[in-house]
Design an enzyme around this catalytic site. Structure first.
Site, PDB file in Angstrom:
ATOM      1  N   CYS A 136       0.730  -1.068   0.032  1.00 20.27           N
ATOM      2  CA  CYS A 136      -0.184   0.037   0.024  1.00 20.27           C
ATOM      3  C   CYS A 136       0.969   1.164  -0.125  1.00 20.27           C
ATOM      4  CB  CYS A 136      -1.037  -0.025   1.328  1.00 20.27           C
ATOM      5  SG  CYS A 136      -1.885  -1.347   0.813  1.00 20.27           S
ATOM      6  N   HIS A 272      -3.021   7.435   2.223  1.00 22.22           N
ATOM      7  CA  HIS A 272      -3.442   6.055   1.544  1.00 22.22           C
ATOM      8  C   HIS A 272      -4.798   6.042   2.227  1.00 22.22           C
ATOM      9  CE1 HIS A 272      -3.833   2.248   0.662  1.00 22.22           C
ATOM     10  NE2 HIS A 272      -3.558   1.721   2.102  1.00 22.22           N
ATOM     11  N   ASN A 302     -10.071   0.381  -0.010  1.00 20.27           N
ATOM     12  CA  ASN A 302      -8.615   0.347   0.008  1.00 20.27           C
ATOM     13  C   ASN A 302      -8.120  -0.199  -1.062  1.00 20.27           C
ATOM     14  OD1 ASN A 302      -5.875  -0.319   0.253  1.00 20.27           O
ATOM     15  ND2 ASN A 302      -6.297  -0.772   2.349  1.00 20.27           N
TER      16      ASN A 302
HETATM   17  N1  COA Z   1     -18.398  -7.216  10.598  1.00 16.79           N
HETATM   18  C1  COA Z   1     -18.790  -7.299  11.732  1.00 16.79           C
HETATM   19  N2  COA Z   1     -18.019  -7.749  12.679  1.00 16.79           N
HETATM   20  C2  COA Z   1     -16.861  -7.672  12.505  1.00 16.79           C
HETATM   21  C3  COA Z   1     -16.267  -7.651  11.376  1.00 16.79           C
HETATM   22  C4  COA Z   1     -17.225  -7.483  10.123  1.00 16.79           C
HETATM   23  N3  COA Z   1     -16.752  -7.329   8.855  1.00 16.79           N
HETATM   24  N4  COA Z   1     -14.777  -7.798  11.346  1.00 16.79           N
HETATM   25  C5  COA Z   1     -14.554  -8.105  12.554  1.00 16.79           C
HETATM   26  N5  COA Z   1     -15.777  -7.983  13.412  1.00 16.79           N
HETATM   27  C6  COA Z   1     -16.096  -8.508  14.762  1.00 16.79           C
HETATM   28  C7  COA Z   1     -14.763  -9.197  15.187  1.00 16.79           C
HETATM   29  O1  COA Z   1     -15.006 -10.411  15.040  1.00 16.79           O
HETATM   30  C8  COA Z   1     -14.747  -8.753  16.957  1.00 16.79           C
HETATM   31  O2  COA Z   1     -15.672  -9.386  17.531  1.00 16.79           O
HETATM   32  P1  COA Z   1     -15.827  -9.823  18.906  1.00 16.79           P
HETATM   33  O3  COA Z   1     -15.411  -8.914  19.561  1.00 16.79           O
HETATM   34  O4  COA Z   1     -17.052 -10.820  19.197  1.00 16.79           O
HETATM   35  O5  COA Z   1     -14.542 -10.909  18.779  1.00 16.79           O
HETATM   36  C9  COA Z   1     -15.052  -7.362  16.841  1.00 16.79           C
HETATM   37  O6  COA Z   1     -15.939  -7.026  15.433  1.00 16.79           O
HETATM   38  C10 COA Z   1     -14.082  -6.382  16.882  1.00 16.79           C
HETATM   39  O7  COA Z   1     -13.148  -7.099  15.752  1.00 16.79           O
HETATM   40  P2  COA Z   1     -11.549  -6.284  15.605  1.00 16.79           P
HETATM   41  O8  COA Z   1     -10.778  -7.078  14.756  1.00 16.79           O
HETATM   42  O9  COA Z   1     -10.914  -5.847  17.102  1.00 16.79           O
HETATM   43  O10 COA Z   1     -12.108  -4.842  15.107  1.00 16.79           O
HETATM   44  P3  COA Z   1     -11.443  -3.572  14.898  1.00 16.79           P
HETATM   45  O11 COA Z   1     -11.961  -2.694  15.567  1.00 16.79           O
HETATM   46  O12 COA Z   1     -10.100  -3.630  14.956  1.00 16.79           O
HETATM   47  O13 COA Z   1     -11.757  -3.322  13.234  1.00 16.79           O
HETATM   48  C11 COA Z   1     -10.469  -3.538  11.136  1.00 16.79           C
HETATM   49  C12 COA Z   1     -11.244  -4.321  12.337  1.00 16.79           C
HETATM   50  C13 COA Z   1     -10.092  -4.490  10.231  1.00 16.79           C
HETATM   51  C14 COA Z   1     -11.682  -2.615  10.488  1.00 16.79           C
HETATM   52  C15 COA Z   1      -9.657  -2.579  11.762  1.00 16.79           C
HETATM   53  O14 COA Z   1      -8.637  -3.353  12.681  1.00 16.79           O
HETATM   54  C16 COA Z   1      -8.707  -2.027  10.771  1.00 16.79           C
HETATM   55  O15 COA Z   1      -9.277  -1.191   9.870  1.00 16.79           O
HETATM   56  N6  COA Z   1      -7.245  -1.996  10.614  1.00 16.79           N
HETATM   57  C17 COA Z   1      -6.424  -1.520   9.681  1.00 16.79           C
HETATM   58  C18 COA Z   1      -6.527  -2.280   8.565  1.00 16.79           C
HETATM   59  C19 COA Z   1      -5.974  -1.750   7.375  1.00 16.79           C
HETATM   60  O16 COA Z   1      -6.137  -0.369   7.229  1.00 16.79           O
HETATM   61  N7  COA Z   1      -5.185  -2.495   6.723  1.00 16.79           N
HETATM   62  C20 COA Z   1      -4.720  -2.046   5.288  1.00 16.79           C
HETATM   63  C21 COA Z   1      -3.247  -1.323   5.533  1.00 16.79           C
HETATM   64  S1  COA Z   1      -2.891  -0.782   4.083  1.00 16.79           S
END
Ligand code: COA
Length: 345
Positions: A136, A272, A302
């Site tokens: 990215c 980004h 993304n």
């Molecule tokens: N829909 C609903 N629930 C979801 C889900 C979805 N698509 N994805 C995860 N969950 C749930 C999880 O299972 C978890 O449930 P639990 O508490 O019962 O275990 C809860 O939501 C929280 O999950 P978590 O992974 O801690 O969420 P988060 O707040 O970290 O959000 C992302 C997840 C992926 C949105 C976030 O981590 C993120 O944006 N990270 C950066 C990713 C990124 O930018 N990557 C590319 C970089 S170039």
């Protein structure tokens, strides 16, 4: 052809007869373009595939929809469409392009590279072509690379493209990743001119590479190989999030400190487009108003290497940029890699 020998002569006479470094050449943005497939999947479409909801995705990421390429639309075709738009916007002839550099992690083929595919499609016969994998951060690293060539007088006109067909590398049963990504391409034409300004800060943290991975299919040895699952993007979302919110503002601060530029002098910060919360957090940490951070992940998701250049195209076409405006571009992602660059429009 005589056009080809003209380019050859032009590059050589410049290198031999002038001290190009003394001239302070930088690549000026003279044209931008972008392209995305017509097919769009919104969050409700994804909610039919995995257990998620429009509300959850919007709130946690800012994404509302993403473009999804059809079979016949691949990284080369998307890159070529964006490229043609950028060259047309620059008012340039394709034969004037000396370098085509494509940032991608989803090349249509490993060989020939996407850049050569673009060259063939658009007819830029005089260009040197290669791809670059910076995940990215790819388009930022490609811009930095092109700028280095232009500053040295090696090339005069560079076409930098970021293009991705991530839909083919996405595990559509994994709600932790499939909600984030989309397909598309962005391109910019840079022309070497005297004066101007370009500066960069970049870093890589190879030991944290496991946070965001995509195994190559050439590692799969036999049918039902458990590694097959890993040929889709895998991510530790929390780790990537924490990395991005701390390192991106740090890189921008370092860049502006080194360049002796105050935040107020920056017209726009183009980050980004991974996640709206990451961008809001960066704005807060820099003490800058969120209105200086244009966003489009609501419409594209993304798009990895493509994201910054699609955004740059939108900002340029909005007509809000004026000559001399200072822009900060910042990227982060797999590697892990991150960085920020300053460019004067
Ligand atoms: N829909 C609903 N629930 C979801 C889900 C979805 N698509 N994805 C995860 N969950 C749930 C999880 O299972 C978890 O449930 P639990 O508490 O019962 O275990 C809860 O939501 C929280 O999950 P978590 O992974 O801690 O969420 P988060 O707040 O970290 O959000 C992302 C997840 C992926 C949105 C976030 O981590 C993120 O944006 N990270 C950066 C990713 C990124 O930018 N990557 C590319 C970089 S170039």
């Amino acid at each position: 052809s005589s056009a080809a020998s003209d380019v050859y002569k032009r590059q050589y006479t410049d290198c031999l007869t002038t001290d190009i470094m003394e001239k302070n050449m930088t690549g000026k943005i003279c044209g931008t373009g972008s392209w995305a497939p017509d097919r769009v999947w919104d969050n409700n479409d994804l909610a039919k595939m995995v257990e998620t909801s429009d509300e959850w995705i919007r709130e946690r990421t800012g994404v509302v929809q993403r473009h999804i390429a059809k079979e016949e639309e691949d990284t080369v075709t998307m890159a070529a469409q964006a490229a043609l738009r950028a060259v047309e916007d620059a008012g340039m002839d394709v034969e004037e392009i000396d370098l085509i550099l494509v940032a991608t992690i989803s090349p249509t083929e490993i060989m020939p590279c996407v850049a050569c595919g673009v060259q063939e499609r658009i007819g830029a016969e005089n260009a040197t072509c290669f791809d670059l994998n910076g995940a990215c951060t790819g388009s930022l690293l490609a811009l930095n690379t092109a700028q280095a060539y232009l500053a040295q007088g090696i090339y005069r006109n560079a076409l930098v493209i970021g293009a991705e067909k991530l839909s083919g590398l996405t595990d559509w049963t994994d709600r932790g990743t499939c909600i984030l990504f989309g397909d598309g391409a962005g391109a910019v034409v840079l022309r070497a001119e005297e004066g101007g300004r370009y500066a960069q800060v970049t870093h890589s943290i190879g030991k944290k590479g496991g946070a965001l991975t995509l195994q190559s299919r050439n590692q799969i040895c036999y049918e039902n190989d458990p590694k097959a699952k890993e040929t889709y993007i895998q991510m530790n979302g929390k780790e990537v999030f924490t990395f991005a919110v701390s390192k991106v503002p740090e890189a921008i601060k370092t860049l502006l400190y080194r360049e002796k530029i105050s935040y107020g002098d920056i017209r726009y910060y183009l980050l980004h487009q991974a996640n709206e919360r990451i961008i809001r957090s960066a704005a807060r940490r820099l003490g800058e108003d969120i209105s200086k951070f244009p966003m489009n992940m609501d419409r594209y998701g993304n798009t990895s290497s493509a994201s910054l250049l699609i955004l740059l195209d939108e900002v340029k076409k909005s007509g809000k940029l004026q000559k001399g405006d200072k822009l900060v571009l910042a990227g982060f992602g797999g590697g892990l890699t991150y960085g920020a660059s300053l460019i004067e429009y």
